[in-house]
Every structure is written in structure tokens, then in C-alpha cells.
Design an enzyme around this catalytic site. Structure first.
Site, PDB file in Angstrom:
ATOM      1  CG  ASP A 131      15.179   0.092   8.024  1.00  0.00           C
ATOM      2  OD1 ASP A 131      15.153   1.285   7.703  1.00  0.00           O
ATOM      3  OD2 ASP A 131      15.342  -0.298   9.195  1.00  0.00           O
ATOM      4  CD  GLU A 183       9.256  -0.243  15.334  1.00  0.00           C
ATOM      5  OE1 GLU A 183       9.182  -1.195  16.149  1.00  0.00           O
ATOM      6  OE2 GLU A 183      10.249  -0.049  14.605  1.00  0.00           O
TER       7      GLU A 183
HETATM    8  C1  9WN Z   1      17.808   1.390  11.365  1.00  0.00           C
HETATM    9  C2  9WN Z   1      14.275   4.283  14.494  1.00  0.00           C
HETATM   10  C3  9WN Z   1      14.463   3.695  13.117  1.00  0.00           C
HETATM   11  C4  9WN Z   1      13.633   4.441  12.057  1.00  0.00           C
HETATM   12  C5  9WN Z   1      13.598   3.715  10.730  1.00  0.00           C
HETATM   13  C6  9WN Z   1      13.185   2.277  10.977  1.00  0.00           C
HETATM   14  C7  9WN Z   1      14.124   1.607  11.972  1.00  0.00           C
HETATM   15  C8  9WN Z   1      16.550   1.109  12.200  1.00  0.00           C
HETATM   16  C9  9WN Z   1      16.479  -0.348  12.586  1.00  0.00           C
HETATM   17  O1  9WN Z   1      14.103   2.318  13.192  1.00  0.00           O
HETATM   18  O2  9WN Z   1      15.420   1.545  11.409  1.00  0.00           O
HETATM   19  O3  9WN Z   1      17.957   2.761  11.175  1.00  0.00           O
HETATM   20  O4  9WN Z   1      17.275  -0.761  13.444  1.00  0.00           O
HETATM   21  O5  9WN Z   1      15.652  -1.088  12.020  1.00  0.00           O
HETATM   22  O6  9WN Z   1      13.137   1.563   9.779  1.00  0.00           O
HETATM   23  O7  9WN Z   1      12.746   4.364   9.835  1.00  0.00           O
HETATM   24  O8  9WN Z   1      14.152   5.729  11.880  1.00  0.00           O
HETATM   25  O9  9WN Z   1      12.915   4.363  14.806  1.00  0.00           O
END
Ligand code: 9WN
Length: 429
Positions: free
Chosen positions: A165, A400
Site C-alpha cells: 500500500d 504481520e
Molecule cells: C488494504 C490484508 C491486506 C493485505 C495488503 C496489506 C493490507 C489493506 C489495509 O492488508 O492492506 O487492502 O487495510 O492496509 O497492505 O497487502 O492484503 O492483509
């Protein structure tokens, strides 16, 4: 350690899918489910297939696989931006389930292939046959609807589509997206209630994320004329390498389900050629994202640039260049290494060991590079990376992401893909 991983996956199982994290991400996420299935194949193979099946049941008519499938049983506000913000029901071809309108890197064909290979059976062949048309449609969508520049690569229309992100890779193209941090006063962020705000993207980042969703949503998530109306269009090396790896996996799957593997091999070769042609910069010897709006490669050297190694047909000069970058002080790959690869160049002025994708180490990216090292005949480096991944989780648990120097666990403490990919790393010597 595998007991902790299994308990993490079991704890995050939610009737027909696995949530990435109970607190931060309580719905189903697209590329998370692919990584999770790869791990489940070792311990709960039926669930691995169910995980992928549930995700593909929410595929849109145009072939896109949404990045979030919302669980209708959860309360409003369980995640932001939630189903009411995305409003998928107003778009043509959306499924019955509420979903987001964007996608994530297509690592699912690779996942399906690995799940089958872990335990080939009549049931796994049937599962592959069931998934195959959806996997092909996913690839077709990206090839036909997202190749905005016409050079054979798919664009991401939002940093969330990259999966990384707030990577420094997106700073330059994001700066052109008009938004103000104050907009966020009208909303309630869910992430900062569950994680340290100093580790998460900023309010200005979030204001821009929302502006990009609003722009795409205003066109009902259609992809025609994106170049004229969408503020963020970027060709990402990881996203497109995943497309190429998917075609390789589909060629293998085709041979099992009685389809023709040849078109997949041809597409894989075209994607690799386009990746080298459009995203490799011979001057620096790096792969970098291309901002389609300006035509320029982004300046940041992030871990995204190492991921084309996952392509088995990456040409030798590019393999050598990626390995040089990976083994440099920027990323520290070695046969003996204390910590896995960070998400950003350690020597960069904006390297930040705590903030999300701007420095910390993540298991999924390390796992992808680990696979690449094995595919390109670098067993020593692969063994060093594998050992560092296992030691990291042994020391800190299934977090994470991790501090790239101390190895301290950051973000959600019970994160599914960390658990799943640890199981895979433990199983494959
Ligand atoms: C937005 C779920 C996801 C991952 C992504 C990570 C994070 C989300 C967030 O979490 O993104 O999609 O709310 O930050 O960057 O890679 O799939 O684990």
C-alpha cells in the site's frame, strides 16, 4: 513452531475462508487467501481448496477477482472502507456478495498449482478443473482491460492493488492525486484503532486512497478510458511478474485438466518480454514501476524490483542484475543473513524500519523471492533466506510484519499469511 502456525490459521478460520487478522482485517482478502491456501495445503488441504473456491465465487462477470470479499455477518464499521463505501452492487457484473472493486496481485493460479502438487488426488484434480476457467478469466481481465499503455503490462489503479500500500514506490505517482488530509475528519479509520498510527499510512495517504476509490467508483469500476479520467495508473513489477508466474502455473494446470498449455506458455513469454522492455532500467540495473501518466519509471528502489525473479524465464542478464541488487547493502541477501529482506532499500534516506511497507520485512515478499532463487538455481542464497525467515518467526511469532533490524514483531500478532508461508518454508528444504 508449526503448532503456533496451525493455531493461527485455525483461529482465523471463518466458516468458509480465513481472515488475514481478526482485528485489523476481518474480511476475506484476495492475495492473502492465495498465500493462506499454500500453507493450508500442508495441514488442511480441504480448506485450502475451500479458501480459493470462496474467493472465486465472488469473481466479477468481467473476470476481476475483488481484493476484499466482505463478510455480511460483520457489523458496519468492522473495517474501513467497508462495503457501503465501495458500493459494488451499483456496478455491472458484480457478484451477489459485497466486494471491493479493485484487485490484488494474481498469485492464485500459482497457489492452486502448489496446493495440488502438495497432494495430487482425484479431488485435487477436480478442484483444479473447477478453478481453471476462473483463473483464466482473471488473467484475461488483466490483459484486456488493464493494459492502459498498450505495451503488454497491466496497470494498477490504486496502491492497494499492488498489495504494498504505502511503498515509497507510490510516492511520486500518489503526489499527483489531489486530496487533503483533513478529508479524513469525516471518516473513522479502523486500522489506527488496532495498530500503532506511527506504523500505518498517514491521513494524507488515506485521503488519497479514498480519492482514488471515489474516482474509480464514479465510473462504476469500468476500465474504458482510464487514461483520460483516473489519477493513478502504474505498471508494477510484482503485479506483472505475478501475471507471468500465473501463466506458467496455468500451463501446468492445463495439462492436468485436459486443456492446451501452449497459449499459457506463449502469454507467459510475452509478459516476461514486456516486463523487461518496459520496467527494467539498464542504467541502474533495476526493475521499477512505470507511472503511465508521466511515462517515467519511479525513482525509489524498493523490494518490488526483486520480485521478477519469480519468473522462471527471466533472461540471464536480468537475473544477474536482480541478484546484484538483492545482495547489495540495499537488501542484504546472503547465504548467511541475520534478517530477511526489508521492503525498502536500507540505504535510502526515507527507509523507515517501522512504517508498514516502507522498511519492515514481510513474509510473503521474502517467500516469493525465495521461490525465485530456487527456480534460478541459487540454492545457497535460497537456504540463507529460508533460514532467516524461519528464525524471524521463531523469535517473534506470526506477526504481520517485522522490524528489519531487531526482528521484533509488528502489526497484527496473529497474521495468517505469515503462519501459512512459514509452514511452506518449514516443509520445503
Ligand atoms: C488494504 C490484508 C491486506 C493485505 C495488503 C496489506 C493490507 C489493506 C489495509 O492488508 O492492506 O487492502 O487495510 O492496509 O497492505 O497487502 O492484503 O492483509
Amino acid at each position: 513452531m508449526s503448532r503456533l502456525a496451525l493455531a493461527t490459521l485455525d483461529g482465523n478460520w471463518e466458516h468458509d475462508h480465513t481472515v488475514p487478522s481478526r482485528t485489523l482485517y476481518p474480511h476475506q482478502w484476495s492475495w492473502d487467501s492465495a498465500f493462506i491456501a499454500i500453507g493450508l495445503a500442508h495441514v488442511r488441504p480441504d480448506r485450502a481448496w475451500q479458501e480459493l473456491g470462496t474467493l472465486f465465487a465472488a469473481q466479477w462477470a468481467d473476470g476481476r477477482v475483488p481484493h476484499i470479499v466482505f463478510n455480511p455477518r460483520l457489523r458496519v464499521g468492522a473495517y474501513f472502507p467497508g462495503p457501503e463505501f465501495w458500493d459494488s452492487a451499483a456496478a455491472d457484473g458484480a457478484p451477489a456478495a459485497a466486494t471491493s472493486g479493485i484487485v490484488q496481485p494474481p498469485v492464485h493460479a500459482l497457489a492452486a498449482w502448489l496446493v495440488h502438487r502438495r497432494g495430487p488426488s482425484a479431488a485435487s484434480r477436480a478442484a483444479l478443473a473447477e478453478l481453471y476457467p476462473g483463473l483464466v478469466a482473471q488473467q484475461r481481465y488483466l490483459a484486456q482491460r488493464r493494459d492502459v499503455a498498450g505495451g503488454g503490462l497491466a496497470c494498477v489503479v490504486h496502491p492497494w492493488e499492488s498489495g504494498l500500500d504505502n511503498s515509497p514506490a507510490w510516492d511520486a505517482p500518489m503526489a499527483a492525486v489531489p486530496a487533503e488530509a483533513e478529508t479524513m475528519r469525516a471518516y473513522r479509520r479502523h486500522d489506527t484503532a488496532h495498530a500503532d498510527a506511527a506504523h500505518r499510512p498517514t491521513d494524507l495517504d488515506y485521503a488519497r486512497y479514498l480519492a482514488m476509490v471515489q474516482s474509480y467508483r464514479a465510473g462504476r469500476y469500468r476500465d474504458d478510458d482510464l487514461a483520460d479520467r483516473h489519477p493513478f495508473l502504474v505498471e508494477c513489477p510484482l503485479f506483472n511478474a505475478a501475471r507471468g508466474a500465473a501463466e506458467h502455473a496455468l500451463a501446468s494446470i492445463a495439462t492436468v485438466v485436459g486443456a492446451d498449455p501452449e497459449p499459457h506458455r506463449e502469454r507467459a513469454a510475452r509478459i516476461t518480454a514486456a516486463l523487461v522492455e518496459r520496467l527494467f532500467d539498464p542504467a541502474t540495473g533495476t526493475f521499477r514501476p512505470r507511472d503511465v501518466r508521466t511515462g517515467r519509471l519511479v525513482p525509489a528502489r524498493t523490494v518490488l524490483g526483486l520480485t521478477p525473479l519469480m519468473l522462471p524465464d527471466l533472461p540471464a542478464p536480468q537475473v544477474a542484475a536482480v541478484l546484484a541488487e538483492a545482495c547489495s547493502a540495499r537488501f542484504g541477501l546472503a547465504g548467511r543473513m541475520d534478517r530477511p529482506l526489508p521492503s525498502h532499500d536500507r540505504t535510502a534516506a526515507d527507509f523507515d524500519p517501522l512504517r508498514y511497507w516502507r522498511g519492515p520485512s514481510w513474509m510473503n515478499i521474502n517467500w516469493l523471492v525465495w521461490r525465485g532463487l530456487r527456480a534460478h538455481g541459487r540454492p545457497e542464497l535460497a537456504a540463507g533466506l529460508r533460514r532467516s525467515m524461519i528464525d524471524l518467526v521463531a523469535g517473534a511469532g506470526c506477526h504481520e510484519y517485522f522490524h528489519p533490524d531487531t526482528g521484533a514483531g509488528l502489526g497484527s500478532p496473529a497474521f495468517s499469511w505469515t503462519a501459512a508461508l512459514l509452514l511452506d518454508a518449514l516443509a520445503e528444504v
